[in-house]
Design an enzyme around this catalytic site. Sequence first.
Site, short mmCIF file in Angstrom:
data_model
loop_
_atom_site.label_atom_id
_atom_site.label_comp_id
_atom_site.label_asym_id
_atom_site.label_seq_id
_atom_site.Cartn_x
_atom_site.Cartn_y
_atom_site.Cartn_z
N LYS A 198 2.23 1.33 -3.99
CA LYS A 198 3.53 1.31 -4.67
C LYS A 198 4.41 0.19 -4.14
CE LYS A 198 4.02 5.57 -3.30
NZ LYS A 198 2.64 5.86 -2.82
N GLY A 202 4.98 5.18 3.80
CA GLY A 202 4.76 3.87 4.41
C GLY A 202 4.37 2.93 3.29
N HIS A 203 5.29 2.07 2.89
CA HIS A 203 5.06 1.18 1.76
C HIS A 203 4.87 -0.25 2.29
CE1 HIS A 203 7.11 4.14 -1.24
NE2 HIS A 203 6.11 4.67 -0.58
N ASP A 224 -0.18 6.31 -1.13
CA ASP A 224 -0.78 5.07 -0.65
C ASP A 224 -1.53 4.29 -1.73
OD1 ASP A 224 0.14 5.78 1.87
OD2 ASP A 224 -1.71 6.82 2.39
N GLN A 280 5.07 8.96 -1.92
CA GLN A 280 3.92 9.88 -1.99
C GLN A 280 3.21 9.70 -3.35
OE1 GLN A 280 7.09 11.58 -0.57
NE2 GLN A 280 6.27 10.40 1.11
P1 GDP Z 1 2.04 2.77 -0.79
O1 GDP Z 1 2.40 3.85 0.17
O2 GDP Z 1 1.71 3.30 -2.14
O3 GDP Z 1 3.07 1.68 -0.86
O4 GDP Z 1 0.69 2.10 -0.24
P2 GDP Z 1 0.38 1.70 1.30
O5 GDP Z 1 1.17 0.52 1.64
O6 GDP Z 1 0.49 2.90 2.17
O7 GDP Z 1 -1.17 1.40 1.20
C1 GDP Z 1 -1.69 0.43 0.36
C2 GDP Z 1 -2.45 -0.59 1.21
O8 GDP Z 1 -3.25 -1.39 0.36
C3 GDP Z 1 -1.54 -1.55 1.95
O9 GDP Z 1 -2.15 -1.95 3.14
C4 GDP Z 1 -1.43 -2.73 0.97
O10 GDP Z 1 -1.14 -3.97 1.61
C5 GDP Z 1 -2.82 -2.74 0.40
N1 GDP Z 1 -2.95 -3.22 -1.00
C6 GDP Z 1 -2.10 -3.04 -2.05
N2 GDP Z 1 -2.65 -3.53 -3.18
C7 GDP Z 1 -3.87 -4.02 -2.84
C8 GDP Z 1 -4.93 -4.61 -3.58
O11 GDP Z 1 -4.89 -4.78 -4.80
N3 GDP Z 1 -6.05 -4.96 -2.87
C9 GDP Z 1 -6.16 -4.78 -1.53
N4 GDP Z 1 -7.27 -5.14 -0.92
N5 GDP Z 1 -5.18 -4.21 -0.81
C10 GDP Z 1 -4.05 -3.82 -1.45
P1 IMO Z 2 3.41 7.02 0.65
O1 IMO Z 2 4.80 6.95 0.05
C1 IMO Z 2 0.01 9.47 1.77
C2 IMO Z 2 0.86 13.57 3.06
C3 IMO Z 2 0.59 13.91 4.51
C4 IMO Z 2 0.26 15.39 4.38
C5 IMO Z 2 1.21 15.85 3.28
C6 IMO Z 2 2.50 16.47 3.79
O2 IMO Z 2 3.17 6.03 1.71
O3 IMO Z 2 2.39 7.06 -0.42
P2 IMO Z 2 4.68 15.57 5.01
O4 IMO Z 2 4.87 14.59 6.12
O5 IMO Z 2 5.34 15.17 3.74
O6 IMO Z 2 5.02 16.96 5.43
O7 IMO Z 2 3.09 15.58 4.73
O8 IMO Z 2 1.52 14.70 2.52
N1 IMO Z 2 1.76 12.41 2.86
C7 IMO Z 2 1.34 11.21 2.44
N2 IMO Z 2 0.09 10.74 2.20
N3 IMO Z 2 1.08 8.68 1.55
C8 IMO Z 2 2.33 9.14 1.75
O9 IMO Z 2 3.44 8.44 1.41
C9 IMO Z 2 2.50 10.44 2.27
N4 IMO Z 2 3.58 11.19 2.61
C10 IMO Z 2 3.11 12.39 2.96
O10 IMO Z 2 -0.48 13.17 5.03
O11 IMO Z 2 -1.05 15.54 3.91
MG MG Z 3 1.80 4.55 2.06
#
Ligand code: GDP
Ligand code: IMO
Ligand code: MG
Length: 425
Positions: A16, A40-41, A13, A222
């Site tokens: 990415k 979840g991207h 998270d 991840q």
């Molecule tokens: P990912 O799994 O690495 O793609 O990240 P996620 O989407 O799960 O979580 C990142 C969250 O931060 C999302 O809600 C993005 O919209 C948000 N986000 C990404 N970059 C920034 C930033 O520079 N500032 C803020 N405030 N939010 C951001």
């Molecule tokens: P993105 O790509 C954050 C965490 C889960 C749990 C562990 C194992 O959005 O960054 P799994 O479902 O793989 O068996 O879970 O890994 N986890 C993540 N945490 N971002 C993710 O993906 C994750 N994918 C798995 O919360 O601790």
């Molecule tokens: Mg994510």
Amino acid sequence: MPVDVLLGLQWGDEGKGKIVDVLAPRYNVVARFQGGPNAGHTLEFNGKRVVLHTIPSGIFRDNAINIVGNGVVIDPVTLKKEIDFIKSQGVDINTHLFISRKAHLILPTHCLLDKASELLKGKGKIGSTLRGIGPAYMDKTGRNGLRAGDIESKDFKNRYKALTEKHAELLSNMKYDYKEGEGDDAFFEGIELLRSLKLVDSELLLNEYLKDGKKILAEGAQGSLLDIDFGSYPYVTSSSTITAGACTGLGIPPTSIRNVIGIFKAYCTRVGSGPFPSELTDATGDRIRKQGNEFGSTTGRPRRCGWIDLPALRYACMINGVTHLAMTKPDVLSGFDEIGVCTDYIYQGKKTSVMPYDIVHHAAEPVFEYVSGWKAIETQTGNVKLSNEFSGYVSYLEKQLNLKIAFVSTGPGREEILEKEIMSA
Ligand code: GDP
Ligand code: IMO
Ligand code: MG
């Protein structure tokens, strides 16, 4: 032309999806190399907020071909939902998306096995997203799995049945109540959708692209601290989330990799169980969660929050061979008087700046240093000049990590990005 790899350096998270969406116009191809719908991207553009789980984050850019690589595990049920949504947004899936025949499938019974396994683990549960990831990769390495390419074979249904029967036995041993046929209808609806997509031998296609001089961005899911080998085992995911995973997850040679873009948040989060040395369980942690809207993109669970962890970040940079850093979410920390940085751990009575072997059974206590906070990141909106106070944090981290921070993300939107060091692509 070489491949650039983009991946997370913390516990996932890191943002990415956002950075891939920003960089995608520079590439001809965006290819996901591991993980599945546990990811979840999030992308924000044109007033929309989209969360992708299996499809690469270049899908909303007209120029890029998107490939789901062999290292990914695909749940046809969630894939169908995702594709239906993407199509509704006017994306031409037929010309923009290819799926590797060698990607393994997640069956409904894999999701049940995930649940059953977590229930049996009780307090020691991993905190899995329960998307069937672990059991699907177990069947892959156990040589029982079904792959996307298998749906083209006539006896696919029988092979599905044989595998679910195996799973039923396992579920019964685990005292998990399973009704035969549970989830089959939705699965086969997903399979029909999968049949309508372009299945390819993606390793051949990608190597052709390389020969033709096309630019490829490999997208990780991840984060490095959730890696099956180098993460905080056993509180990890089941795939190789690091740069090396891009080679096995796409079938590209290590020598084809040029830039490795490591994404990190200006602080740290973790969702699920497992060690988190710099975690803040106090009001400061709550403030970061609130200001950063730190709730899981896939499960909605509150994310645990803490200060940035340098020993962990250095370790991640080392195993990935990071060449370019991208920092996200520093805007979330605007207004804090001071910002904590975990510079070292106290581990078994000794101070260390190195990631120890086992931080699950022996705590790594954080040693914090505090640096001045900032009121704002930019001096004025529209002009991406960093404020002096914030620049101090950037140079401090660059020195500590011995790497340049090439990109600073200043908000969730596509336009909210500063390229501090120009990265040639
Ligand atoms: P990912 O799994 O690495 O793609 O990240 P996620 O989407 O799960 O979580 C990142 C969250 O931060 C999302 O809600 C993005 O919209 C948000 N986000 C990404 N970059 C920034 C930033 O520079 N500032 C803020 N405030 N939010 C951001
Ligand atoms: P993105 O790509 C954050 C965490 C889960 C749990 C562990 C194992 O959005 O960054 P799994 O479902 O793989 O068996 O879970 O890994 N986890 C993540 N945490 N971002 C993710 O993906 C994750 N994918 C798995 O919360 O601790
Ligand atoms: Mg994510």
